[in-house]
Enzyme design. Structure first.
Site: not given
Ligand SMILES: Nc1nc2c(c(CN[C@H]3C=C[C@H](O)[C@@H]3O)cn2[C@@H]2O[C@H](COP(=O)(O)O)[C@@H](O)[C@H]2O)c(=O)[nH]1
Length: 367
Positions: A78, A270, A344
């Site tokens: 990323h 989340d 993702d």
């Molecule tokens: N379960 C889970 N929750 C995650 C992520 C990530 C980003 N992780 C990056 C790292 C490696 C991965 O490949 C991702 O590219 C953010 N969040 C949560 O989502 C919400 C944001 O949502 P929106 O406002 O739509 O962007 C917020 O609660 C945030 O804490 C994840 O990976 N898993």
């Protein structure tokens, strides 16, 4: 030696232990999150798992993860994530996961909070990462815990500048974000020589121990809640766990990212992955809950509905993980990589405007 005579060696060991001379090797710690999730699942009435869909989802998820070659290295792919692998990256990820919560907006896309950086407009989680990178480019030491403690330097106005939007909507919960930085700065000063790398040293290579240290020492990581009258709090620990996962993925399981028990980390509860799991038919909602989510009603933080959503999502991803490993014992897949893939993927679905249900609305510092 007759049967009723105890083994003299065993007796000697027992005597030493009773005299406190024998400290059994530290039990490998557990976070208690999976136990909490299973309890919520077993006591939920508004959220259920559809086992047939979970089995089908497992096959589809594994096939797509293989096709996209999902691995810890995907994290650094990323463009906004830090590319160096050093102590400053640990400080960046610690800062990021202190503030990694609640980006959602009720405004239309053109008016919602957004950060302009590198000629692009970033929203959601990426607005956080972009704002941190932009602050560092501008010479603001936003990842330095000394700065967080300096009430003259690190003011609410400075934070408003760091997270300034290219629309009229401000980043949500800015005061709460400042409070997280202040608390973390104080704890790091008092216990970890102002350096988050010392948290990793204290964890001594255990992911579970690092999660427990964060939950013990930092109130802003202590994502624990009452549920269904149970005396023992339900441990979700989403940001503590995603911090460990981000370090592990960024450093690809080496140096600062080396954890012997990384597979004890669960999915991160989340507001995106539950939306994805429902869209795949894995999570089913009772009619009143389904109606409330589709009406974008506020689900109170720590309320029964919200806890069922979060706990059952963790348990659902655990069952999907078990199904993948059962069919592919050689698979290098854990709950972290499944979770990253699901997050993702739902973001791609959202970008295409193809969500089948809105994400649930809870405004909190926990996720
Ligand atoms: N379960 C889970 N929750 C995650 C992520 C990530 C980003 N992780 C990056 C790292 C490696 C991965 O490949 C991702 O590219 C953010 N969040 C949560 O989502 C919400 C944001 O949502 P929106 O406002 O739509 O962007 C917020 O609660 C945030 O804490 C994840 O990976 N898993």
């Amino acid at each position: 030696m007759s049967d009723d005579e105890a083994d003299p060696e065993l007796l000697a060991l027992l005597r030493q232990h009773l005299q406190g001379k024998l400290t059994l090797a530290d039990e490998e710690p557990e976070t208690g999150v999976l136990e909490s999730a299973e309890y919520v699942y077993n006591n939920a009435i508004d959220v259920a798992l559809d086992m047939r869909s979970c089995k089908n989802a497992a096959a589809g998820i594994y096939a797509q993860m293989c096709a996209k070659e999902y691995s810890p290295a995907t994290w650094s792919a990323h463009e906004l994530h830090p590319q160096t692998k050093d102590d400053s990256t640990v400080a960046f990820i610690f800062t990021m996961d202190l503030l990694n919560f609640s980006f959602w907006s009720e405004k239309p896309d053109a008016e919602r909070f957004a950060v302009s950086y590198r000629d692009r407009r970033w929203t959601g989680y990426w607005s956080l990462v972009a704002a941190l990178q932009r602050a560092l480019d501008e010479g603001i030491p936003i990842t330095d815990s000394h700065f967080w403690q300096d009430e003259e330097e690190c003011t609410l106005d400075v934070l408003k500048h760091v997270f300034r939007s290219c629309t009229d909507e401000e980043m949500p919960l800015l005061k709460e974000r400042l409070a997280c930085l202040r608390e973390a700065g104080t704890v790091l000063y008092e216990k970890y020589k102002c350096n988050p790398v010392n948290l990793l040293s204290a964890a001594d290579g255990s992911a579970a121990r690092l999660v427990n240290i964060l939950a013990r020492d930092f109130g802003c990581f202590r994502d624990e809640h009452r549920f269904d009258g149970r005396r023992k709090p339900i441990r979700i620990l989403k940001r503590a766990q995603i911090f460990v996962a981000d370090i592990w993925a960024c450093f690809e399981g080496e140096s600062h990212g080396e954890f012997r028990d990384i597979d004890k980390i669960t999915m991160f509860a989340d507001y995106r992955v539950p939306q994805m799991l429902n869209g795949m038919g894995c999570l089913a909602f009772s009619p009143p809950l389904d109606v409330a989510i589709r009406a974008k009603k506020d689900l109170p933080c720590g309320g029964s509905w919200e806890m069922q959503l979060r706990g059952c999502s963790i348990w659902c991803v655990e069952l999907i993980r078990r199904e993948i490993v059962r069919n592919h014992p050689e698979a290098k897949v854990n709950a972290i990589l499944i979770d990253f893939f699901l997050y993702d993927t739902i973001k791609d679905i959202e970008a295409a405007g193809e969500e089948s249900i809105p994400h649930h609305r809870t405004r909190s510092i926990w996720y």
